[in-house]
Every structure is written in C-alpha cells, then in structure tokens.
Design an enzyme around this catalytic site. Structure first.
Site, PDB file in Angstrom:
ATOM      1  N   ASN A   9       0.866  -1.184   0.000  1.00  0.00           N
ATOM      2  CA  ASN A   9       0.000   0.000   0.000  1.00  0.00           C
ATOM      3  C   ASN A   9       0.903   1.234   0.000  1.00  0.00           C
ATOM      4  O   ASN A   9       1.536   1.539   1.004  1.00  0.00           O
ATOM      5  CB  ASN A   9      -0.888  -0.041   1.263  1.00  0.00           C
ATOM      6  CG  ASN A   9      -1.703   1.226   1.427  1.00  0.00           C
ATOM      7  OD1 ASN A   9      -1.782   2.060   0.522  1.00  0.00           O
ATOM      8  ND2 ASN A   9      -2.335   1.376   2.580  1.00  0.00           N
ATOM      9  N   TRP A  10       0.937   1.917  -1.134  1.00  0.00           N
ATOM     10  CA  TRP A  10       1.858   3.055  -1.265  1.00  0.00           C
ATOM     11  C   TRP A  10       1.322   4.327  -0.604  1.00  0.00           C
ATOM     12  O   TRP A  10       2.031   5.315  -0.517  1.00  0.00           O
ATOM     13  CB  TRP A  10       2.139   3.313  -2.751  1.00  0.00           C
ATOM     14  CG  TRP A  10       2.969   2.251  -3.401  1.00  0.00           C
ATOM     15  CD1 TRP A  10       3.543   1.165  -2.781  1.00  0.00           C
ATOM     16  CD2 TRP A  10       3.334   2.156  -4.782  1.00  0.00           C
ATOM     17  NE1 TRP A  10       4.237   0.418  -3.702  1.00  0.00           N
ATOM     18  CE2 TRP A  10       4.124   0.992  -4.937  1.00  0.00           C
ATOM     19  CE3 TRP A  10       3.072   2.935  -5.922  1.00  0.00           C
ATOM     20  CZ2 TRP A  10       4.651   0.605  -6.161  1.00  0.00           C
ATOM     21  CZ3 TRP A  10       3.591   2.548  -7.154  1.00  0.00           C
ATOM     22  CH2 TRP A  10       4.369   1.397  -7.266  1.00  0.00           C
ATOM     23  N   LYS A  11       0.068   4.321  -0.206  1.00  0.00           N
ATOM     24  CA  LYS A  11      -0.536   5.500   0.435  1.00  0.00           C
ATOM     25  C   LYS A  11      -0.337   6.737  -0.465  1.00  0.00           C
ATOM     26  O   LYS A  11      -0.360   6.593  -1.679  1.00  0.00           O
ATOM     27  CB  LYS A  11       0.027   5.679   1.844  1.00  0.00           C
ATOM     28  CG  LYS A  11      -0.057   4.368   2.646  1.00  0.00           C
ATOM     29  CD  LYS A  11       0.169   4.524   4.105  1.00  0.00           C
ATOM     30  CE  LYS A  11       0.020   3.164   4.782  1.00  0.00           C
ATOM     31  NZ  LYS A  11       0.116   3.212   6.222  1.00  0.00           N
ATOM     32  N   HIS A 103      -9.293   1.144   5.051  1.00  0.00           N
ATOM     33  CA  HIS A 103      -7.995   1.325   5.724  1.00  0.00           C
ATOM     34  C   HIS A 103      -8.182   2.254   6.929  1.00  0.00           C
ATOM     35  O   HIS A 103      -8.991   3.171   6.898  1.00  0.00           O
ATOM     36  CB  HIS A 103      -6.967   1.917   4.748  1.00  0.00           C
ATOM     37  CG  HIS A 103      -5.581   1.862   5.306  1.00  0.00           C
ATOM     38  ND1 HIS A 103      -5.096   2.810   6.185  1.00  0.00           N
ATOM     39  CD2 HIS A 103      -4.590   0.950   5.147  1.00  0.00           C
ATOM     40  CE1 HIS A 103      -3.864   2.478   6.538  1.00  0.00           C
ATOM     41  NE2 HIS A 103      -3.531   1.352   5.915  1.00  0.00           N
ATOM     42  N   GLU A 105      -6.523   4.645   7.978  1.00  0.00           N
ATOM     43  CA  GLU A 105      -6.335   6.079   7.703  1.00  0.00           C
ATOM     44  C   GLU A 105      -7.597   6.682   7.102  1.00  0.00           C
ATOM     45  O   GLU A 105      -7.894   7.853   7.317  1.00  0.00           O
ATOM     46  CB  GLU A 105      -5.099   6.268   6.806  1.00  0.00           C
ATOM     47  CG  GLU A 105      -3.819   6.050   7.609  1.00  0.00           C
ATOM     48  CD  GLU A 105      -2.673   5.408   6.859  1.00  0.00           C
ATOM     49  OE1 GLU A 105      -2.683   5.410   5.614  1.00  0.00           O
ATOM     50  OE2 GLU A 105      -1.767   4.886   7.536  1.00  0.00           O
ATOM     51  N   GLU A 175      -4.763  -4.820  10.694  1.00  0.00           N
ATOM     52  CA  GLU A 175      -3.770  -3.761  10.856  1.00  0.00           C
ATOM     53  C   GLU A 175      -4.044  -3.001  12.150  1.00  0.00           C
ATOM     54  O   GLU A 175      -4.877  -2.087  12.171  1.00  0.00           O
ATOM     55  CB  GLU A 175      -3.843  -2.787   9.668  1.00  0.00           C
ATOM     56  CG  GLU A 175      -3.523  -3.431   8.344  1.00  0.00           C
ATOM     57  CD  GLU A 175      -2.919  -2.442   7.344  1.00  0.00           C
ATOM     58  OE1 GLU A 175      -1.918  -2.798   6.723  1.00  0.00           O
ATOM     59  OE2 GLU A 175      -3.445  -1.317   7.216  1.00  0.00           O
ATOM     60  N   GLY A 181       3.028   2.493  10.548  1.00  0.00           N
ATOM     61  CA  GLY A 181       3.946   3.611  10.345  1.00  0.00           C
ATOM     62  C   GLY A 181       4.712   4.001  11.595  1.00  0.00           C
ATOM     63  O   GLY A 181       5.345   5.058  11.639  1.00  0.00           O
ATOM     64  N   SER A 219       4.082  -2.036  10.099  1.00  0.00           N
ATOM     65  CA  SER A 219       5.542  -2.044  10.257  1.00  0.00           C
ATOM     66  C   SER A 219       6.176  -3.386   9.888  1.00  0.00           C
ATOM     67  O   SER A 219       7.122  -3.835  10.547  1.00  0.00           O
ATOM     68  CB  SER A 219       5.938  -1.623  11.683  1.00  0.00           C
ATOM     69  OG  SER A 219       5.491  -0.303  11.949  1.00  0.00           O
ATOM     70  N   GLY A 240       3.293  -0.980   4.145  1.00  0.00           N
ATOM     71  CA  GLY A 240       3.303   0.428   3.772  1.00  0.00           C
ATOM     72  C   GLY A 240       4.711   0.857   3.398  1.00  0.00           C
ATOM     73  O   GLY A 240       5.180   0.614   2.279  1.00  0.00           O
ATOM     74  N   GLY A 241       5.421   1.464   4.350  1.00  0.00           N
ATOM     75  CA  GLY A 241       6.739   2.058   4.095  1.00  0.00           C
ATOM     76  C   GLY A 241       7.711   1.167   3.327  1.00  0.00           C
ATOM     77  O   GLY A 241       8.338   1.617   2.361  1.00  0.00           O
TER      78      GLY A 241
HETATM   79  P1  13P Z   1       3.535   0.490   7.481  1.00  0.00           P
HETATM   80  O1  13P Z   1       4.058  -0.795   6.899  1.00  0.00           O
HETATM   81  O2  13P Z   1       4.226   1.723   6.946  1.00  0.00           O
HETATM   82  O3  13P Z   1       3.455   0.439   8.967  1.00  0.00           O
HETATM   83  O4  13P Z   1       1.991   0.640   6.959  1.00  0.00           O
HETATM   84  C1  13P Z   1       1.120  -0.410   7.134  1.00  0.00           C
HETATM   85  C2  13P Z   1      -0.143  -0.113   6.403  1.00  0.00           C
HETATM   86  O5  13P Z   1      -0.916   0.737   6.820  1.00  0.00           O
HETATM   87  C3  13P Z   1      -0.429  -0.847   5.160  1.00  0.00           C
HETATM   88  O6  13P Z   1      -1.733  -0.642   4.732  1.00  0.00           O
END
Ligand code: 13P
Length: 259
Positions: A9-11, A103, A105, A175, A181, A219, A240-241
């Site tokens: 997920n590149w956000k 998600h 967020e 999640e 993050g 993470s 994510g990251g």
């Molecule tokens: P991180 O891997 O950056 O913690 O993000 C997880 C995430 O929200 C994937 O959807």
C-alpha cells in the site's frame, strides 16, 4: 510451503515517474522469484489513483515478473455527481483487480464509517473487484480491553451484505492502528491471536468454514517478516513504508522463504 500474499500500500506516495521506475526495478528484483510468483507468492501494489495508469503501462511494456494492481479506495456507483471520487469501472480500466477498503487512515483521518464500508464491499462484488478489507484497533481501544469488540463490529458489518462464497474471496488485513507507520510491529503472537480469531469469527458469520485469507499489516519489513509470516494463521503482509522500494518490498518474502 503456504502461499504468501505480499501487498504494498503506497498510500500518498509515488508520482507517475517514480511508479514507472519502481516497476522496472521490480521486474529486475523479482526475477529470482519468477518461478514462485503466482503459485507460492502473490504480489500486488496499490499506487495512488494518479499513478495507476503509469503502473498499467509499465505492466504491458516492461518484460519480467510484474505485480497485480489495486487501488487504495473506491466509491460506489459507476458514475455521477460525486466530486473527488473514483468508480470501479474507472479502476478496472486501469487494470486494477483489487481495492483496499476501510484502511484505518480512511476510517480515522477521513471519517469513513462502517455503513459506507459495507456498501463498498457489496459494490466490489457486484462489479468484479477483490476487496482487501482492513480492520484493527487503536491503542486506546486495546488498552481499554475493547480490541476484539471493535474488530468484531468492523468485520461483521463489512461482511453482512456478502454471501459466504463472497466472504471467502475477500482478502482480510488485520492492521492494528498503533503498529502502522510507527516502526513498532505487533508481536507474532499478538498478530497470530487476532488472525486466528478473525478466521473463526468469519467462519461463524458465514455459517461454515470458508478458508479465509488474513494478512497482517503494521511495520512489516525484512527484519520481522520471517517471524510474522511463519505464524500459521497469517497468510501474508500488507506493507506500507517498506513497499516503496522493490528491493525492500521483495526482501519481506525472501526473508520468510529463503532466497
Ligand atoms: P507500514 O508498513 O508503513 O506500517 O503501513 C502499514 C499499512 O498501513 C499498510 O496498509
């Protein structure tokens, strides 16, 4: 060895140019994994809307293994007066097969509620996209001992409009909000506990064992991948990251399976 789903997920990251560069890098880095891709390993990336077409073009022009493509959000309905929203036919035109729904967020920063999430789940099946349903508790909810109550509501409301067969096709992603993050992953035991519990709950809601797929997200990186992905209730990772670079993204699988 079980099949692993590795979803990135590149956000709100990755321009068109960065997306094109990622796809070329991916084709190179994934070469050694070509034999397992599609069988033991399913990889998908979820770029922002504006980069979906660049990803699609790269998938057709770059030679080598490519990930599946998904979007980070979608709206219900095919077209109409919904300023700022994107429809399922628009995503399918870009080559998307998957879409992330709910998600944290979107739930916590953008105020998306369970009734809308349930409608999006239904819309995905009506129009042929696979939803990746995210759920999970905040730190406050965990500390107050309400984590399972919150997640039960999130899961039950999301699958309520689906048949048992449809619920079985959803990719679920646990999640915990406090692990996203933050660099602080859930322990493998914590993640296993929730993923195993989720499978039992979803089977009970469907009225039979539906063999659900549950990913862990929060993470995930090369250094903790083996421990997390080795847990028997965890079927992969939503990253994510660490998914923003092809090398660190694929390292998550090689750390688990060995290169
Ligand atoms: P991180 O891997 O950056 O913690 O993000 C997880 C995430 O929200 C994937 O959807």
């Amino acid at each position: 060895m079980k099949k692993i789903r590795l979803y990135g997920n590149w956000k709100m990251n990755m321009t068109r140019a960065e997306t094109t560069a990622f796809m070329s890098e991916f084709a190179r880095s994934a070469k050694p994994l070509e034999a397992v891709m599609g069988r033991n390993l399913e990889v998908a990336v979820f770029p922002p809307f504006t980069s979906l077409w660049a990803a699609n073009e790269a998938m057709r022009s770059v030679s080598g293994p490519m990930p599946l493509l998904g979007a980070q959000n979608v709206y219900i309905g095919d077209h109409g007066a919904f300023t700022g929203e994107v429809s399922i036919p628009m995503l399918k035109e870009c080559g998307c097969t998957h879409v992330i729904i709910g998600h944290s967020e979107r739930r916590h920063i953008l105020g998306e509620g369970e009734p809308l999430i349930a409608k999006k789940m239904r819309a995905c099946f009506d129009a042929g996209l696979i939803p990746v349903l995210c759920y999970g508790e905040t730190l406050e909810e965990r500390e107050a001992g309400r984590a399972f109550q919150v997640m039960e509501r999130q899961l039950r409301s999301a699958v309520e409009p689906l048949s048992a067969d449809e619920s079985a096709q959803v990719v679920y992603a646990y999640e915990p909000v406090w692990a996203i993050g933050t660099g602080k992953s859930a322990t493998s035991a914590e993640a296993q506990e929730v993923c195993a519990w989720s499978k039992r709950l979803l089977a009970e809601a469907a009225g039979r064992d539906i063999g659900t797929t549950v990913l862990y997200g929060g993470s995930v990186k090369g250094s903790n991948a083996k421990e997390l992905l080795s847990m028997d209730a965890i079927d992969g990772a939503l990253v994510g990251g660490a998914s923003l670079k092809a090398e660190s993204f694929l390292e998550i699988y090689t750390a688990y399976a060995g290169s």
